[in-house]
Design a protein around this motif. Structure first.
Motif, short mmCIF file in Angstrom:
data_model
loop_
_atom_site.label_atom_id
_atom_site.label_comp_id
_atom_site.label_asym_id
_atom_site.label_seq_id
_atom_site.Cartn_x
_atom_site.Cartn_y
_atom_site.Cartn_z
N THR B 217 0.82 -1.21 0.00
CA THR B 217 0.00 0.00 0.00
C THR B 217 0.86 1.26 0.00
OG1 THR B 217 -0.06 0.20 2.39
CG2 THR B 217 -1.79 -1.12 1.38
N ASP B 219 3.51 4.25 -1.05
CA ASP B 219 3.60 5.06 -2.26
C ASP B 219 4.68 4.59 -3.22
OD1 ASP B 219 1.56 6.63 -1.36
OD2 ASP B 219 2.85 8.13 -0.45
N TYR B 220 5.80 4.10 -2.68
CA TYR B 220 6.88 3.74 -3.60
C TYR B 220 6.50 2.57 -4.50
CZ TYR B 220 7.91 0.54 0.26
OH TYR B 220 7.81 -0.39 1.25
N VAL B 222 3.65 2.45 -6.03
CA VAL B 222 3.05 3.13 -7.18
C VAL B 222 4.16 3.60 -8.12
CG1 VAL B 222 1.56 5.00 -7.92
CG2 VAL B 222 1.13 3.89 -5.74
N THR B 223 5.23 4.13 -7.53
CA THR B 223 6.36 4.56 -8.35
C THR B 223 6.92 3.38 -9.15
OG1 THR B 223 6.91 6.15 -6.64
CG2 THR B 223 8.55 5.77 -8.32
N ARG B 225 5.44 0.70 -10.03
CA ARG B 225 4.51 0.33 -11.10
C ARG B 225 4.54 1.35 -12.22
NH1 ARG B 225 -0.04 -1.63 -7.04
NH2 ARG B 225 0.66 -3.76 -6.80
N SER B 226 4.72 2.62 -11.84
CA SER B 226 4.73 3.66 -12.88
C SER B 226 5.93 3.52 -13.80
CB SER B 226 4.70 5.05 -12.25
OG SER B 226 6.00 5.43 -11.85
N LYS B 227 6.94 2.77 -13.35
CA LYS B 227 8.08 2.52 -14.22
C LYS B 227 7.77 1.42 -15.23
CE LYS B 227 11.50 3.41 -10.61
NZ LYS B 227 12.45 2.71 -9.72
N GLY B 228 6.64 0.76 -15.04
CA GLY B 228 6.27 -0.31 -15.94
C GLY B 228 6.87 -1.65 -15.56
#
Lengths: 328, 322, 294, 321
Positions: B217, B219-220, B222-223, B225-228
């Motif tokens: 849960t 925040d990192y 999400v980061t 995942r945002s890198k793919g």
């Protein structure tokens, strides 16, 4: 002798010891508030502006003696509050109140609005419970929570951000304080609600007709402009500039103030894009190892040799005080 | 000095007083005991000559502070007294038994940590599928007392099914050598390790799952995942690495529990470790040995905690610096 | 399973609805509920022990030794012909008494030390926490064991010994809660209006610390019950008090032929522990505001 | 030239009690190299809108309908498989988040966190990726980049961490950069510097930017177009010059005047009454009507559509009819 100063702060210092390991050298300190002096007249308004870590909140706590200073004194009505004993201090408490940044955190989550306000009134007055009830209702009405009956039985989490801050304000003004310190009173609120709270605070000030002294602490000089006549600019625990708010914004003297004001985003694309920003690099250094000399020198566009070794004292320019060798 | 080494030294310095605390507590308890402390320090011995010699050696006729110094220096020298009943120094008795106990504890710890972390992570990543059966297993596994679980396992697998030996560490009467000896020990090790590991497995699974869920849960994530990054990398590289920090803490904290568990389990399976020694000593009222087990047990736990603290620093760069 | 319990139980009355009226994750809620049902049922058994058993506890030869479970001896009899069912029921009583009273001792010591250390800080805190940390790291069980071994195996000593080894966890917990709560702005606000220290501790901090402390205390009761049983299993127990652990100790010698001597006491002990774990763990989740938000 | 086309997007959150319509039927286009701001207060759905583009929404959120097309191929991101989407995340779309402290992995060196993305998308060795990440940091004017790359997040200042975050986002030269309140956690002086960097960067890389923020001041200096959101809806969409000169929607007017600025005198603070509506149960008709000073009867009944009345200006208000 009757003084017209409501608040006089003299050479106030607060050093927090830094705990270090077994093998560390000499004890180091965070100089959160480093030799600050100012006066606020009775009924006057002072804004304290600074970025995070500038020591502005510590200063506020010291002025209310919520923490003990390392040295210095604060005269409130000619009494040094640090010389008062516990009992005397408690009697003085209703005279000086504070509004905190985060209204949710500054209300006990397990108490209803009614209980929160009754607690203050019971502590410092000898009103009967009916009278207390009446006072609570009128207080809530005064801070714009109407009809007040609707809010009595609510817990803080059942209120909106703005309503919570109104409850905090009503607690602070419950006993008609003569000094009110607001620490970032709107920064935890939604933008569209901020105006309401600023107006409420101004209304309360205006209604007091010069009885109440205001200190507003914020990182946002625009907020302070809208509320305070005078401003004190802090950087890393030290005062860098003190003077009339409008004058400071119009023609800042200290390089840090200049940088600060030029960094504020202006919600107007044309003037925002025309504006020349003063270049600045780096970030506020660590409080544990602040740079020697003037704390601002590593980031200062006008740095001189002297700034790196000597701490500038205060120089008077017109009716302003500024701590910078440029004005020696 | 690198921050890591100074961190380790700092930890060592912190733990030394704990060792002293153990000795001090033992001394205080013995001297607060009703009646004559000789009884406890020497044991219930009939031989008067022996008792008199022991009293002199322990300085029991001297004032309290001198006695304390004698006691501390004795313990530091490794002299924990003499078991009259077994005619052997207590220290030797215990030290001989420690390897067997550690074998049990470490084997159980290794398996349960390995399996627990894997299952726990998978359970966190694929929420829903395993949840109910896993949480039931965790609950039951954590709740059943070792000593009863051991008895049930013994009755089922050894008495009724006859799959494993009833107890001991080696088959009596056969002097296996080399690889056969090792296999024989493993054969005897299965049931006690099973008893011990179930609790730890349940616990580790539970902690890992919670901890990975918590990490997911953050925040990192999400980061990440945002890198793919693929989900497997997000979970094992980003979430698990952070989640392991509490898992290691709990595992360390559990060493104490596990050691006690081993002591209780040994009693059931007649495993020749500290536990069996303690059990016999309680029955025979061999107080010096009981005290010795306490001191050595505490030291093992303190060392385990020290190791965990250092591991913790290795895993979490934020700890090291401060 | 929860549904059935929920429907049939008398407990789903106002009390519970009051307790859970706020929206909660269904899972934590049902775990708390199941745990509560189990714990209350066991407590009822312990309280009504004389009414639901037929033989006096600890009395030998109320039946043939080693009788297998049957209608008269529900759980069979042991080596001395004592009724296992009766002793199990009274053993529960012992477990609960030990759990509650030793944790009460621990709570008193722990709260005192935790509050002093957490509120007043400074040197006092350093000193108290050093002691707490040292005690915490020691093997609680072995410490309790030597205390009882040295001071004598009676019921009172067992309770005191378990109480003495259980306080450090509680002290730590309370201190940690105090440390975090006292930094919250509403405490500063309370100081700003002139509230006294005592009032701040008792009316501002303590009520906010309770949600974290209560489940922990419940889990601590569990630990105490297990320590008592473990001591009993090693033979450290008051022979005049029925004890589940002591029964398992006796059973150990007859595992080959009298399985029932081990099965029933252990089963009951496990059920108590499961119930308390459900309740405690469920409450941790239920009362944890961070988890609740999800 | 179009880059991204969001049409009729609806995103719901399911909470324990109810459904929250965080994004309610929103359409928005972003052109190549263009900087678009999404401005709104907490609960306006601005972050949800931004996160739904690379589908990084939390578990309890669901894209109910609508499409998000990435041009020129016109791939619909809402329908793409996770695997396909992963190529786009971090590759064609970079993300910058609000709080650089919590959004960086605390137990990984920052250089590795940047390199990770490069290795994943560009098929190069870790060593090369590390070198590239140091170059990136240097490009962002990080002093002593070599050293900074081998540090952990907690050893860096807020501004440095945000630069690391930006490096991760731009590491693969994305066509679109989504920045969610990138400077809210920073001090004013640092904010100015980071924004300046960001502005120069998107100009240099010709990257489109979606800037999510609550601060209209930041928008004025960085963006070309603005979408104002209120309670899950876009209420006004305009290029920034006309928006600031001549705001149309009552909410926009209120927002522009809600906070004091250093330019104006004290008396100009405009007060918006009421507070943000609860999205589980938004007001009927125009969602702003309970707080609107110009509200009339129709506003309570009917929801105003977003009408185009002048070049690039769209307003959702019955006053404009």
């Amino acid at each position: 002798m009757e003084s017209h100063f409501s608040l006089k702060v003299i050479n106030l210092k607060k050093y927090f010891p830094v705990s270090r390991g077994f093998f560390a050298g000499p004890q180091k300190y965070v100089k959160a508030v480093d030799n600050i002096s100012f006066v606020v007249e009775k009924g006057g308004t002072l804004g304290i502006v600074g970025e995070s870590g500038s020591g502005k909140t510590t200063l506020a706590r010291l002025v209310l003696r919520l923490i003990e200073p390392t040295s210095g004194s604060v005269y409130f009505d000619n009494k040094n509050i640090f010389e008062l004993n516990k009992h005397e201090l408690r009697r003085l408490r209703p005279q000086m109140q504070m509004i905190f940044q985060d209204p949710m955190a500054s209300l006990n989550p397990r108490k209803k609005v009614k209980q929160i306000l009754a607690q203050v009134l019971k502590l410092h007055t000898s009103l009967s419970s009916e009278e207390i009830h009446e006072r609570i209702l009128s207080l809530l009405e005064k801070v714009g929570l109407s009809p007040p009956e609707l809010f009595l039985e609510r817990y803080p989490h059942e209120l909106s951000g703005g309503q919570r801050q109104r409850v905090c304000i009503s607690r602070a003004i419950a006993l008609n304080p003569r000094l009110l310190i607001a620490d970032e009173p709107v920064s935890a609120l939604d933008v569209s609600v901020r105006g309401q709270i600023i107006k409420l605070l101004l209304d309360i000030y205006n209604e007091s007709r010069g009885d109440m002294t205001y200190i507003v602490i914020s990182h946002d000089i625009a907020l302070i402009k809208s509320m305070c006549k005078n401003t004190l600019v802090m950087y890393l625990g030290r005062m860098v500039e003190l003077g009339e708010t409008d004058r400071i914004i119009e023609s800042p003297l200290h390089p840090y103030t200049k940088v600060l004001i030029s960094a504020i985003p202006i919600p107007d694309p044309e003037s925002a894009r025309e504006r020349k920003r003063i270049p600045i690099t780096g970030e506020p250094p660590s409080l544990i190892d602040p740079p020697p000399g003037c704390h601002f020198h590593p980031r200062c566009p006008y740095v001189m040799d002297k700034c790196r070794t000597e701490t500038p004292s205060y120089f008077q320019v017109d009716d302003r005080l500024v701590s910078c060798f440029l004005y020696e | 000095m690198s921050p890591l080494i100074s961190f380790i030294i700092k930890k060592l310095v912190q733990y030394i007083p704990m060792m002293f605390a153990v000795i001090i507590i033992t001394f205080i308890l013995v001297n607060m005991a009703p009646g004559d402390p000789t009884f406890i320090l020497v044991g219930e011995v009939g031989d008067e000559e022996f008792v008199r010699a022991a009293r002199a050696r322990l300085g029991l006729d001297k004032p309290l502070h001198e006695r304390f110094l004698i006691y501390v220096s004795n313990v530091l020298k490794g002299d924990l007294g003499y078991s009259y009943l077994r005619s052997e120094p207590v220290a030797k008795l215990i030290i001989d038994r420690i390897p067997a106990t550690l074998l049990l504890v470490l084997t159980a710890m290794f398996f349960s940590a390995l399996v627990g972390i894997i299952i726990g992570t998978i359970a966190a990543a694929k929420r829903g599928v395993l949840d109910i059966s896993l949480s039931t297993f965790s609950l039951v596994g954590i709740s059943i007392p070792y000593f009863w679980l051991g008895q049930i396992i013994l009755v089922i697998f050894a008495v009724k099914l006859g799959l494993f030996p009833l107890g001991g560490m080696v088959t009596v009467g056969r002097n296996y050598q080399g690889i056969d000896h090792i296999l024989d020990v493993i054969y005897h090790l299965v049931l006690p390790v099973m008893t011990l590991a179930i609790f730890n497995l349940a616990y580790t699974t539970k902690i890992t799952r919670g901890s990975v869920l918590e990490a997911l849960t953050q925040d990192y994530i999400v980061t990440a995942r945002s890198k793919g990054l693929p989900e497997s990398k997000v979970i094992f590289k980003h979430a698990l690495r952070n989640a392991l920090i509490p898992v290691v803490t709990y595992t360390g904290f559990n060493t104490g529990v596990l050691l006690i568990g081993a002591i209780l389990t040994e009693t059931i399976f007649a495993w020749p470790g500290m536990g069996s020694l303690l059990y016999d000593s309680i029955r025979l009222r061999d107080y010096p040995v009981i005290l010795g087990v306490f001191i050595y047990g505490s030291i093992i736990i303190i060392i385990a905690n020290l190791i965990v603290d250092i591991l913790y620093g290795l895993l979490d760069p934020r700890i090291r610096v401060r | 399973m929860n549904k059935i319990i929920g429907k049939n139980s008398l407990l789903k009355s106002n009390f519970l609805q009051l307790l859970f009226k706020k929206i909660t994750p269904a899972k934590a809620n049902s775990r708390v509920f199941t745990g509560l049902v189990v714990v209350l049922a066991i407590t009822m058994m312990a309280i009504t022990a004389p009414l639901i058993t037929w033989y006096p506890p600890l009395k030998t030869l109320v039946g043939e030794p080693f009788t297998t479970p049957n209608n008269y001896y529900l759980f069979g009899t042991d080596d001395l012909g004592r009724d296992i069912y009766t002793n199990v029921v009274y053993g529960i009583r012992t477990s609960l008494i030990v759990g509650l009273s030793s944790v009460l001792i621990a709570v008193i010591i722990g709260t005192l030390i935790g509050v002093l250390a957490g509120y007043y800080r400074g040197l006092l805190e350093d000193f108290l926490m050093r002691i707490t940390d040292m005690t915490l790291i020691l093997p609680q069980f072995l410490l309790a064991l030597i205390i009882v071994a040295i001071f004598g195996q009676n019921f009172q000593n067992i309770i005191i010994a378990i109480g003495i080894v259980s306080w450090p966890g509680i002290a730590r917990m309370i201190r940690a809660e105090f440390l975090s709560i006292r930094e919250r702005p509403f405490i500063e606000a309370a100081k700003a209006i002139g509230l006294s220290d005592i009032k701040i501790i008792f009316s501002e901090i303590l009520p906010n610390a309770m949600p974290s402390v209560i489940p922990y205390v419940i889990l601590q009761i569990n630990a105490a019950i297990l320590i008592e049983a473990g001591l009993g299993f090693l033979g450290i127990a008051d022979p005049n008090v029925p004890s589940l652990g002591l029964m398992l100790n006796t059973a150990q010698q007859y595992l080959m032929n009298a399985w029932w001597m081990a099965v029933f006491p252990g089963l009951m002990l496990s059920i108590i522990v499961i119930g308390l774990n459900l309740l405690g763990d469920g409450l941790v989740e239920y009362l944890n505001p961070r988890l609740r938000k999800r | 030239m179009k880059l991204l086309e969001i049409s009729n997007l609806v995103v719901y959150y399911s909470t324990l009690q109810s459904l929250v319509k965080a994004v309610d039927n929103i359409s928005l286009e972003v052109n190549r190299g263009e900087a678009v701001a999404i401005v709104g207060e907490s609960g306006s759905g601005k972050t949800t809108l931004a996160l739904s583009i690379p589908r990084l929404l939390p578990d309890n959120a669901r894209i109910l309908s609508g499409s998000i097309q990435l041009h020129p191929e016109k791939i619909d991101l809402t329908k793409l498989s996770e695997k396909e989407l992963r190529k786009i995340r971090g590759g064609r779309i970079g993300m910058i988040f609000q709080d650089p402290m919590t959004y960086l992995n605390p137990v990984m060196k920052v250089g590795d966190q940047i390199a990770e993305s490069i290795v994943h998308h560009q098929n190069c060795s870790l060593k090369e990726a590390r070198k590239k990440s140091i170059e990136l940091l240097e490009k962002l004017k990080v002093p002593d980049a070599d050293n900074v790359a081998s540090r952990y997040p907690h050893q860096l200042s807020g501004g440095m961490k945000q630069r690391v975050m930006i490096s991760i986002a731009i590491s693969c030269n994305p066509e679109l950069l989504i920045a969610d309140e990138p400077t809210t956690a920073l001090d004013v002086t640092v904010q100015a510097e980071v924004l300046e960097l960001l502005k120069n960067l998107i100009r240099e890389l010709k990257t489109a930017l979606i800037l999510v923020t609550h601060d209209l001041g930041i928008v004025a200096e960085t963006c070309d177009r603005v979408a104002i959101m209120y309670a899950g809806k876009i209420v006004e969409l305009a290029d920034i010059y006309s928006l600031y000169k001549d705001p149309k929607h009552p909410y926009t007017i209120g927002l522009l005047n809600a906070v004091p600025t250093i330019k104006e005198s004290q008396s100009r603070i405009h007060i918006m009454t009421g507070s943000i509506p609860d999205l589980t149960n938004p007001p009927p008709g125009c969602r702003f009507h309970p707080r609107c000073p110009y509200m009339f009867e129709k506003c309570m009944r009917e929801e105003p559509p977003l009408i185009n009345f002048n070049k690039n200006r769209y307003v959702a208000c019955w006053l404009m009819e």
